[in-house]
Design an enzyme around this catalytic site. Structure first.
Site, PDB file in Angstrom:
ATOM      1  N   ARG A 239       0.854  -1.187   0.000  1.00 34.14           N
ATOM      2  CA  ARG A 239       0.000   0.000   0.000  1.00 34.14           C
ATOM      3  C   ARG A 239       0.892   1.240   0.000  1.00 34.14           C
ATOM      4  O   ARG A 239       1.882   1.305   0.740  1.00 34.14           O
ATOM      5  CB  ARG A 239      -0.910   0.027   1.229  1.00 34.14           C
ATOM      6  CG  ARG A 239      -2.076  -0.948   1.161  1.00 34.14           C
ATOM      7  CD  ARG A 239      -3.109  -0.544   0.100  1.00 34.14           C
ATOM      8  NE  ARG A 239      -4.258  -1.438   0.033  1.00 34.14           N
ATOM      9  CZ  ARG A 239      -4.363  -2.496  -0.780  1.00 34.14           C
ATOM     10  NH1 ARG A 239      -3.389  -2.807  -1.614  1.00 34.14           N
ATOM     11  NH2 ARG A 239      -5.464  -3.219  -0.768  1.00 34.14           N
ATOM     12  N   GLU A 268      -3.317   7.513  -4.635  1.00 33.35           N
ATOM     13  CA  GLU A 268      -3.716   7.000  -5.955  1.00 33.35           C
ATOM     14  C   GLU A 268      -5.010   7.637  -6.408  1.00 33.35           C
ATOM     15  O   GLU A 268      -5.898   7.836  -5.580  1.00 33.35           O
ATOM     16  CB  GLU A 268      -3.878   5.471  -5.869  1.00 33.35           C
ATOM     17  CG  GLU A 268      -2.549   4.788  -5.652  1.00 33.35           C
ATOM     18  CD  GLU A 268      -2.673   3.280  -5.454  1.00 33.35           C
ATOM     19  OE1 GLU A 268      -3.746   2.723  -5.720  1.00 33.35           O
ATOM     20  OE2 GLU A 268      -1.690   2.673  -5.031  1.00 33.35           O
ATOM     21  N   HIS A 286      -0.783   0.071  -9.936  1.00 36.28           N
ATOM     22  CA  HIS A 286      -1.432  -0.849  -8.992  1.00 36.28           C
ATOM     23  C   HIS A 286      -2.007  -2.084  -9.703  1.00 36.28           C
ATOM     24  O   HIS A 286      -3.221  -2.295  -9.718  1.00 36.28           O
ATOM     25  CB  HIS A 286      -2.519  -0.127  -8.184  1.00 36.28           C
ATOM     26  CG  HIS A 286      -2.825  -0.816  -6.884  1.00 36.28           C
ATOM     27  ND1 HIS A 286      -3.268  -0.159  -5.763  1.00 36.28           N
ATOM     28  CD2 HIS A 286      -2.755  -2.135  -6.527  1.00 36.28           C
ATOM     29  CE1 HIS A 286      -3.449  -1.027  -4.780  1.00 36.28           C
ATOM     30  NE2 HIS A 286      -3.149  -2.238  -5.222  1.00 36.28           N
TER      31      HIS A 286
HETATM   32  C1  DGY Z   1      -5.318  -6.177  -2.732  1.00 38.21           C
HETATM   33  O1  DGY Z   1      -6.135  -7.060  -2.931  1.00 38.21           O
HETATM   34  O2  DGY Z   1      -5.209  -5.631  -1.629  1.00 38.21           O
HETATM   35  C2  DGY Z   1      -4.449  -5.781  -3.894  1.00 38.21           C
HETATM   36  O3  DGY Z   1      -3.780  -4.594  -3.670  1.00 38.21           O
HETATM   37  C3  DGY Z   1      -5.279  -5.725  -5.160  1.00 38.21           C
HETATM   38  O4  DGY Z   1      -4.474  -5.524  -6.256  1.00 38.21           O
END
Ligand code: DGY
Length: 320
Positions: A239, A268, A286
């Site tokens: 993240r 983002e 992402h």
């Molecule tokens: C998640 O599922 O948390 C991922 O970041 C999706 O791409």
């Protein structure tokens, strides 16, 4: 009996859409873009279930607007976009999609490691620009992965899948995690636990595989970046807010670290202009879990969670 009304904020792969339409009364997003807060507030009204994306902030206001809401099924393994506490107060189940995206995300992590270390984006840009004049002994020299040390922060499913790949690349693997693995698990993965500051100092590649929480926000800030080797690379497929982006940009500009491979960003879809102008970074939008197989599996998991709840059972992937 009437089918439960499920509000879906973004279209999912066709196979999943078909199942959703068969099993539920579906209210979906007709646009190919994220919905605004206003649109989410409108859509959630009288819905029994919500399928949310990691990009949808599901805060108190949204949860309060869902007067009939019984389940928030997040189409992601991370669920930092949801106010879990408010959901718990309202006795609304929150579910995620763990496990099914592990290998896909670990693959992409290695894609970023290779791309950053071997300057793949720069190399491809040179070729596509038509400016390539042929093989040259000192052209686009990168750095090797094999024989180097990788430091994995977070040793859950994805961290472990990355460790397995690192062994295949003949890398030495260090890790740091709030919950260290058992000696047997460490041995089978050929990994060694180190305190955070030691791991930062010793690794040639640092890769992040932990959830975003109050504790992990800005874990990688100026202090951590300055502790890294000037030849080291930072990889982030977890993240964005785990990394203090302005501090990272300064560290890259001052050459305190060699480069970065990022699939996630603090705000983002905004990516700081300074970052996108840097040559020593590889930037992806992402796409950690973005394979057809995995996105279908994630959708099927969302379906299982919804179906279980509406059948009066506990959803298999409850997070609260
Ligand atoms: C998640 O599922 O948390 C991922 O970041 C999706 O791409």
């Amino acid at each position: 009996m009437a089918k439960p009304l499920v509000f879906l904020t973004r279209s999912l792969p066709d196979a999943v859409m078909k199942e959703l339409k068969d099993r539920f009364q579906l209210r979906s997003n007709p646009h190919d873009r994220p919905l605004s807060k206003k649109e989410i507030l409108k859509g959630i009204r009288n819905a029994d279930g919500l399928i949310s994306m990691l990009s949808d902030p599901i805060d108190r206001e949204v949860i309060d607007a869902g007067k009939k809401l019984k389940i928030i099924a997040n189409y992601a393994v991370g669920y930092n976009n949801i106010d879990i506490q408010t959901a718990a107060e309202r006795k609304i189940a929150v579910t995620n999609t763990p496990g099914v995206l592990t290998e896909t995300t670990a693959d992409l992590t290695f894609g970023l490691l290779l791309a950053a270390a071997r300057r793949l984006s720069e190399a491809e840009q040179l070729l596509r620009s038509g400016k390539w004049t042929g093989w040259a002994p000192t052209q686009l020299l990168g750095t090797d992965l094999y024989g180097k040390t990788i430091g994995i922060i977070g040793m859950g499913r994805i961290g472990q899948a990355v460790a397995r790949r690192a062994a295949g690349f003949s890398m030495r693997t260090l890790y740091h995690s709030r919950h260290p693995l058992s000696p047997t698990a460490e041995k089978s993965l050929s990994i060694t636990f180190l305190p955070f500051s030691h791991l930062l100092r010793e690794s040639d590649f640092i890769t992040l595989h932990l959830p975003l929480t109050g504790e992990s926000r800005h874990l990688i800030g100026q202090k951590a970046l300055h502790a890294m080797k000037p030849t080291a690379f930072l990889i982030n497929t977890s993240r964005g807010p785990i990394v203090d982006e302005p501090a990272l940009i300064r560290a890259l500009a001052e050459k305190r670290i060699a480069g970065a491979g990022l699939d996630v960003f603090e705000k983002e879809p905004r990516v700081p202009r300074r970052l996108s102008r840097m040559k020593n970074v590889v930037l992806l939008p992402h796409i950690g879990s973005a394979s057809t197989e995995t996105r279908v599996r994630m959708g099927m998991m969302v379906l299982e969670n919804l179906s279980a709840l509406f059948a009066g059972q506990e959803p298999p992937n409850m997070v609260n």
